[in-house]
Design a protein around this motif. Sequence first.
Motif, mmCIF file in Angstrom:
data_model
loop_
_atom_site.group_PDB
_atom_site.id
_atom_site.type_symbol
_atom_site.label_atom_id
_atom_site.label_comp_id
_atom_site.label_asym_id
_atom_site.label_seq_id
_atom_site.Cartn_x
_atom_site.Cartn_y
_atom_site.Cartn_z
ATOM 1 N N SER A 57 -22.534 -5.367 -20.055
ATOM 2 C CA SER A 57 -23.822 -6.042 -19.891
ATOM 3 C C SER A 57 -23.711 -7.542 -20.118
ATOM 4 O O SER A 57 -24.725 -8.241 -20.135
ATOM 5 C CB SER A 57 -24.850 -5.455 -20.873
ATOM 6 O OG SER A 57 -24.404 -5.621 -22.214
ATOM 7 N N LEU A 58 -22.486 -8.031 -20.291
ATOM 8 C CA LEU A 58 -22.277 -9.450 -20.573
ATOM 9 C C LEU A 58 -20.957 -9.899 -19.969
ATOM 10 O O LEU A 58 -19.917 -9.282 -20.202
ATOM 11 C CB LEU A 58 -22.257 -9.688 -22.088
ATOM 12 C CG LEU A 58 -22.031 -11.113 -22.583
ATOM 13 C CD1 LEU A 58 -23.161 -12.037 -22.126
ATOM 14 C CD2 LEU A 58 -21.923 -11.137 -24.103
ATOM 15 N N VAL A 59 -21.011 -10.965 -19.174
ATOM 16 C CA VAL A 59 -19.794 -11.526 -18.604
ATOM 17 C C VAL A 59 -19.840 -13.041 -18.747
ATOM 18 O O VAL A 59 -20.890 -13.663 -18.565
ATOM 19 C CB VAL A 59 -19.623 -11.120 -17.120
ATOM 20 C CG1 VAL A 59 -20.791 -11.599 -16.262
ATOM 21 C CG2 VAL A 59 -18.308 -11.620 -16.558
ATOM 22 N N PHE A 60 -18.725 -13.624 -19.120
ATOM 23 C CA PHE A 60 -18.589 -15.075 -19.178
ATOM 24 C C PHE A 60 -17.861 -15.534 -17.920
ATOM 25 O O PHE A 60 -16.828 -14.970 -17.557
ATOM 26 C CB PHE A 60 -17.817 -15.504 -20.427
ATOM 27 C CG PHE A 60 -18.605 -15.343 -21.696
ATOM 28 C CD1 PHE A 60 -19.330 -16.398 -22.220
ATOM 29 C CD2 PHE A 60 -18.641 -14.126 -22.355
ATOM 30 C CE1 PHE A 60 -20.074 -16.249 -23.379
ATOM 31 C CE2 PHE A 60 -19.375 -13.961 -23.518
ATOM 32 C CZ PHE A 60 -20.094 -15.033 -24.032
ATOM 33 N N ILE A 61 -18.404 -16.563 -17.276
ATOM 34 C CA ILE A 61 -17.836 -17.070 -16.031
ATOM 35 C C ILE A 61 -17.247 -18.458 -16.286
ATOM 36 O O ILE A 61 -17.958 -19.380 -16.672
ATOM 37 C CB ILE A 61 -18.899 -17.173 -14.923
ATOM 38 C CG1 ILE A 61 -19.616 -15.836 -14.741
ATOM 39 C CG2 ILE A 61 -18.248 -17.610 -13.620
ATOM 40 C CD1 ILE A 61 -20.733 -15.893 -13.715
ATOM 41 N N GLY A 62 -15.954 -18.593 -16.070
ATOM 42 C CA GLY A 62 -15.289 -19.881 -16.155
ATOM 43 C C GLY A 62 -15.115 -20.467 -14.765
ATOM 44 O O GLY A 62 -14.728 -19.754 -13.832
ATOM 45 N N GLU A 67 -12.941 -32.142 -9.486
ATOM 46 C CA GLU A 67 -12.245 -33.127 -10.306
ATOM 47 C C GLU A 67 -11.644 -32.517 -11.570
ATOM 48 O O GLU A 67 -11.067 -33.221 -12.386
ATOM 49 C CB GLU A 67 -13.195 -34.271 -10.671
ATOM 50 C CG GLU A 67 -13.682 -35.058 -9.457
ATOM 51 C CD GLU A 67 -14.660 -36.159 -9.837
ATOM 52 O OE1 GLU A 67 -15.132 -36.167 -11.004
ATOM 53 O OE2 GLU A 67 -14.958 -37.003 -8.985
ATOM 54 N N GLY A 68 -11.800 -31.206 -11.737
ATOM 55 C CA GLY A 68 -11.222 -30.534 -12.893
ATOM 56 C C GLY A 68 -12.165 -30.385 -14.069
ATOM 57 O O GLY A 68 -11.759 -29.871 -15.118
ATOM 58 N N GLY A 69 -13.415 -30.830 -13.931
ATOM 59 C CA GLY A 69 -14.376 -30.636 -15.014
ATOM 60 C C GLY A 69 -14.676 -29.161 -15.192
ATOM 61 O O GLY A 69 -15.121 -28.499 -14.255
ATOM 62 N N ALA A 70 -14.421 -28.642 -16.387
ATOM 63 C CA ALA A 70 -14.508 -27.203 -16.628
ATOM 64 C C ALA A 70 -15.839 -26.808 -17.231
ATOM 65 O O ALA A 70 -16.533 -27.613 -17.862
ATOM 66 C CB ALA A 70 -13.371 -26.763 -17.549
ATOM 67 N N ASP A 71 -16.202 -25.545 -17.023
ATOM 68 C CA ASP A 71 -17.466 -25.020 -17.529
ATOM 69 C C ASP A 71 -17.319 -23.519 -17.747
ATOM 70 O O ASP A 71 -16.627 -22.836 -16.983
ATOM 71 C CB ASP A 71 -18.585 -25.288 -16.511
ATOM 72 C CG ASP A 71 -19.928 -24.764 -16.983
ATOM 73 O OD1 ASP A 71 -20.498 -25.359 -17.908
ATOM 74 O OD2 ASP A 71 -20.406 -23.762 -16.428
ATOM 75 N N VAL A 72 -17.947 -23.016 -18.803
ATOM 76 C CA VAL A 72 -18.019 -21.577 -19.045
ATOM 77 C C VAL A 72 -19.475 -21.235 -19.336
ATOM 78 O O VAL A 72 -20.124 -21.913 -20.141
ATOM 79 C CB VAL A 72 -17.139 -21.132 -20.224
ATOM 80 C CG1 VAL A 72 -17.308 -19.630 -20.479
ATOM 81 C CG2 VAL A 72 -15.684 -21.462 -19.977
ATOM 82 N N HIS A 105 -22.433 -24.706 -8.285
ATOM 83 C CA HIS A 105 -21.926 -25.978 -7.759
ATOM 84 C C HIS A 105 -20.395 -26.000 -7.811
ATOM 85 O O HIS A 105 -19.733 -26.450 -6.869
ATOM 86 C CB HIS A 105 -22.495 -27.152 -8.552
ATOM 87 C CG HIS A 105 -23.892 -27.528 -8.171
ATOM 88 N ND1 HIS A 105 -24.223 -27.983 -6.917
ATOM 89 C CD2 HIS A 105 -25.046 -27.529 -8.882
ATOM 90 C CE1 HIS A 105 -25.514 -28.246 -6.865
ATOM 91 N NE2 HIS A 105 -26.047 -27.969 -8.042
ATOM 92 N N ASN A 106 -19.840 -25.521 -8.913
ATOM 93 C CA ASN A 106 -18.386 -25.494 -9.048
ATOM 94 C C ASN A 106 -17.743 -24.561 -8.021
ATOM 95 O O ASN A 106 -16.711 -24.886 -7.417
ATOM 96 C CB ASN A 106 -17.989 -25.059 -10.462
ATOM 97 C CG ASN A 106 -18.279 -26.119 -11.505
ATOM 98 O OD1 ASN A 106 -18.545 -27.280 -11.166
ATOM 99 N ND2 ASN A 106 -18.247 -25.741 -12.772
ATOM 100 N N LEU A 115 -13.423 -14.574 -14.946
ATOM 101 C CA LEU A 115 -14.449 -13.764 -15.586
ATOM 102 C C LEU A 115 -13.900 -13.081 -16.833
ATOM 103 O O LEU A 115 -12.737 -12.671 -16.862
ATOM 104 C CB LEU A 115 -14.964 -12.679 -14.629
ATOM 105 C CG LEU A 115 -15.390 -13.121 -13.229
ATOM 106 C CD1 LEU A 115 -15.798 -11.899 -12.414
ATOM 107 C CD2 LEU A 115 -16.514 -14.127 -13.298
ATOM 108 N N LEU A 116 -14.743 -12.961 -17.839
ATOM 109 C CA LEU A 116 -14.404 -12.195 -19.041
ATOM 110 C C LEU A 116 -15.558 -11.238 -19.313
ATOM 111 O O LEU A 116 -16.660 -11.661 -19.675
ATOM 112 C CB LEU A 116 -14.188 -13.106 -20.241
ATOM 113 C CG LEU A 116 -13.853 -12.400 -21.562
ATOM 114 C CD1 LEU A 116 -12.510 -11.678 -21.466
ATOM 115 C CD2 LEU A 116 -13.845 -13.381 -22.726
#
Length: 221
Positions: A57-62, A67-72, A105-106, A115-116
Amino acid sequence: MMIDTGAVGSLFDSLRADALTSPDQLRELYPPPNPNALRKETDHLTEETRALIGCSSLVFIGSADIEGGADVTPRGGPAGFVSVLDERTLVIPDATGNKRLDTMHNVLQTGRVGLLFLIPGRPTTLRVNGRACVSARPELLSQLTPVGKPPVTAIVVEVEQVYPHCPKSLMRANAWRPERWMPADTQPTSAEVTLAQLDVPGLTIDQIEEAERESLRLRYE
């Protein structure tokens, strides 16, 4: 901890000055991985990993921009809200959020995600990496589990790497053991953090707390 930055402008630059720069340097510090840690990575979903995603019921998206700017970012919903179309294809419906659309956008820029998957109460996790795109195809969206309102778009993932991750991190964190959690009154509240981040003259903690309550009340809208 105090670190002398010397003539270097920032603490990060000071620490980067003698940081590792090659895989060989890194490997000198660690023994080789257990062969099974490499062997258990696959390029498709098995019956068991498909079932695990169906329990999550929970997934983290990286993701990252061009330009390499990361987000999770976390995505949550009813267990199984991430649809498995076949052994190589996952679909994550969009849900009501802050409407920044950072992840999408990414994906538009780089076409990749990591994904985690987590299952509350269990230390089991699953990592999935692959190509991604954003779809608004009606016949696809109609098949998905709504997280509140029907999804406007969805992130489609072509699986390239599937890896059942070691549970040690969640066990070390006591993630599902409330008796080991820090007391709530020793932690900054969400409203306190937001107030400091916004730095808007005249804005009060009470106003932010009321806005948060209203946002949670309307979390499906």
